[in-house]
Design an enzyme around this catalytic site. Structure first.
Site, PDB file in Angstrom:
ATOM      1  N   ARG A 102      13.684  27.595   1.380  1.00 11.54           N
ATOM      2  CA  ARG A 102      13.734  28.888   1.117  1.00 11.54           C
ATOM      3  C   ARG A 102      12.339  29.010   1.432  1.00 11.54           C
ATOM      4  O   ARG A 102      11.290  30.946   1.048  1.00 11.54           O
ATOM      5  CB  ARG A 102      13.003  28.912  -0.305  1.00 11.54           C
ATOM      6  CG  ARG A 102      14.543  28.273  -1.246  1.00 11.54           C
ATOM      7  CD  ARG A 102      14.617  28.749  -2.521  1.00 11.54           C
ATOM      8  NE  ARG A 102      14.244  27.056  -2.922  1.00 11.54           N
ATOM      9  CZ  ARG A 102      14.332  27.359  -4.212  1.00 11.54           C
ATOM     10  NH1 ARG A 102      14.708  27.915  -5.581  1.00 11.54           N
ATOM     11  NH2 ARG A 102      13.724  25.893  -5.264  1.00 11.54           N
ATOM     12  N   ASP A 124       0.802  -1.264  -0.105  1.00 13.35           N
ATOM     13  CA  ASP A 124       0.291  -0.505   0.247  1.00 13.35           C
ATOM     14  C   ASP A 124       1.092   1.275   0.160  1.00 13.35           C
ATOM     15  O   ASP A 124       0.137   2.425   0.319  1.00 13.35           O
ATOM     16  CB  ASP A 124      -0.738  -0.165   1.055  1.00 13.35           C
ATOM     17  CG  ASP A 124      -0.355   0.055   2.445  1.00 13.35           C
ATOM     18  OD1 ASP A 124       1.289  -0.297   2.852  1.00 13.35           O
ATOM     19  OD2 ASP A 124      -0.925  -0.555   3.379  1.00 13.35           O
ATOM     20  N   ARG A 157      11.084  38.479  -8.564  1.00 13.99           N
ATOM     21  CA  ARG A 157      10.161  37.299  -8.616  1.00 13.99           C
ATOM     22  C   ARG A 157       8.696  37.563  -9.335  1.00 13.99           C
ATOM     23  O   ARG A 157       8.325  37.708  -8.115  1.00 13.99           O
ATOM     24  CB  ARG A 157      10.677  36.558  -7.874  1.00 13.99           C
ATOM     25  CG  ARG A 157      10.546  35.162  -7.709  1.00 13.99           C
ATOM     26  CD  ARG A 157      10.469  34.059  -7.128  1.00 13.99           C
ATOM     27  NE  ARG A 157      12.028  33.200  -7.643  1.00 13.99           N
ATOM     28  CZ  ARG A 157      12.390  32.531  -8.373  1.00 13.99           C
ATOM     29  NH1 ARG A 157      11.157  32.923  -8.897  1.00 13.99           N
ATOM     30  NH2 ARG A 157      14.252  32.623  -8.630  1.00 13.99           N
ATOM     31  N   ASP A 186      26.067  31.053  -6.988  1.00 13.91           N
ATOM     32  CA  ASP A 186      24.987  31.118  -6.180  1.00 13.91           C
ATOM     33  C   ASP A 186      24.556  29.811  -5.359  1.00 13.91           C
ATOM     34  O   ASP A 186      24.994  29.296  -5.692  1.00 13.91           O
ATOM     35  CB  ASP A 186      23.764  31.694  -7.501  1.00 13.91           C
ATOM     36  CG  ASP A 186      22.277  31.995  -6.388  1.00 13.91           C
ATOM     37  OD1 ASP A 186      22.217  32.578  -5.031  1.00 13.91           O
ATOM     38  OD2 ASP A 186      21.395  32.681  -7.362  1.00 13.91           O
ATOM     39  N   LYS A 229      17.017  41.629  -8.151  1.00 13.18           N
ATOM     40  CA  LYS A 229      16.319  40.142  -9.215  1.00 13.18           C
ATOM     41  C   LYS A 229      15.397  40.504  -8.660  1.00 13.18           C
ATOM     42  O   LYS A 229      14.942  41.172  -7.475  1.00 13.18           O
ATOM     43  CB  LYS A 229      17.096  38.719  -8.195  1.00 13.18           C
ATOM     44  CG  LYS A 229      15.619  37.719  -9.506  1.00 13.18           C
ATOM     45  CD  LYS A 229      16.060  36.214  -9.199  1.00 13.18           C
ATOM     46  CE  LYS A 229      15.898  36.441  -7.841  1.00 13.18           C
ATOM     47  NZ  LYS A 229      16.549  34.957  -8.126  1.00 13.18           N
ATOM     48  N   ASP A 262      21.739  37.877  -7.623  1.00  9.05           N
ATOM     49  CA  ASP A 262      20.396  38.540  -7.004  1.00  9.05           C
ATOM     50  C   ASP A 262      20.788  39.279  -4.935  1.00  9.05           C
ATOM     51  O   ASP A 262      21.532  38.725  -4.644  1.00  9.05           O
ATOM     52  CB  ASP A 262      19.010  37.735  -6.644  1.00  9.05           C
ATOM     53  CG  ASP A 262      19.273  36.516  -5.587  1.00  9.05           C
ATOM     54  OD1 ASP A 262      20.419  36.476  -5.276  1.00  9.05           O
ATOM     55  OD2 ASP A 262      18.593  35.460  -5.889  1.00  9.05           O
TER      56      ASP A 262
END
Ligand code: R5P
Length: 299
Positions: free
Chosen positions: A98, A39, A198, A223, A196, A173
């Site tokens: 993050r 399962d 986003r 980075d 930067k 960034d």
């Protein structure tokens, strides 16, 4: 010291054992049996004596972050249950860091949840360059002992050896300044940090705010994480416009989601190099020595 993994980082774990034993420290590698019931319930088993041992689980949380988390929790709790003296998690890449704030109402702050689960299961956590820029200290994420290592010294050594001169270091960034500025200082190269914005997980805008001479230079973008590769691609666009001679990318954590690498190559990034915090064919920078140094403090 008993060293094991939960499916990722096997090569790194074996390398750590070799180095510990070369220094006449008694360490042994013992793989776990991990499988699933029909399962899909997880099955996990230690195959050696655990009682009284310091158990070190070396597991990068990529690929498969959810699976890694559950396996590490099972391994850590089982080790304690079997009488381990201490359970140490070495997570060269720790996923979920993050999401280190509630960016939108109602969101889970993943880093807090994962930090709390791991802190209950382990006595100590060792990790490299966790993406926790909005916390003051790693203590804000983990309530158990925790060490935050950085690969930036190893990255600087690699870049200094490999590229030698005419280099400019680029941080794509503001969060990357800690790697970019340290590396640039160590190898004596100029540095600039881009800005930067986003727009979504797959869309970023990058621009240069503090211009440095770029024409004819070997640009190295550094980075912590390369995920979709869009940050690198957008930074590369700026660098091409400025007339650099070549573009390379060096990172700690090579996630390379989807076609990230192909996109970066198409954007003119000719060399891509990473640490073995996540196993990948771009690994050229070995963090095993730093892990060994940390584990030696346990004796
Ligand atoms: C963000 O702050 C990180 O340092 C990286 O720049 C980011 O995670 C890279 O993501 P992507 O490769 O998807 O642009």
């Amino acid at each position: 010291m008993l060293i094991t993994t939960c499916g990722n980082s096997n090569a790194l774990a074996k390398q750590v054992v070799r180095q510990l034993n070369a220094q006449k420290r008694k360490a042994r590698y013992s793989p776990l049996t991990i499988s699933h019931f029909p399962d899909r319930d997880l099955y996990l088993k230690f195959n050696t004596e655990v009682k009284g041992q310091t158990v070190v689980i070396i597991q990068s949380f990529q690929p498969k972050p959810d699976q890694s988390l559950l396996r590490v929790l099972f391994a850590a709790y089982t080790a304690k249950d079997l009488g381990a003296k201490k359970v140490i998690l070495v997570a060269p890449y720790l996923a979920y860091m993050r999401q280190d704030a509630r960016f939108n109402p109602g969101e889970a702050v993943s880093s807090k949840i994962v930090g709390s689960l791991l802190s209950k299961a382990c006595d100590r956590i060792i990790t490299f360059d966790p993406h926790i820029h909005r916390y003051k200290s790693i203590r804000d994420v983990f309530s158990c002992a925790a060490s935050r290592l950085t690969a930036n010294g190893l990255m600087a050594d690699y870049i200094g050896r490999k590229f030698k001169n005419n280099v400019v270091i680029i941080g794509p960034d503001w969060e990357s300044y800690q790697w970019a500025e340290h590396i640039a200082k160590k190898i004596g190269a100029p540095v600039t940090i881009f800005r930067k914005k986003r727009l979504s997980s797959y869309k970023v805008q990058v621009r240069m705010v503090a211009p440095v001479p770029l024409k004819g230079k070997k640009a190295i973008i550094v980075d912590d994480i390369i995920s979709t590769g869009h940050t690198m691609v957008e930074a590369a666009k700026q660098l091409r416009k400025a007339g650099v001679k070549s573009i390379s990318a060096v990172c700690v954590h090579p996630l390379f989601v989807g076609k990230a690498l192909q996109k970066m190559r198409k954007a003119g990034i000719s060399h891509v190099v990473s640490t073995n915090c996540i196993e990948h064919h771009t690994n050229k920078i070995d963090v095993s020595g730093m892990v060994v140094e940390e584990l030696e403090k346990e004796r």
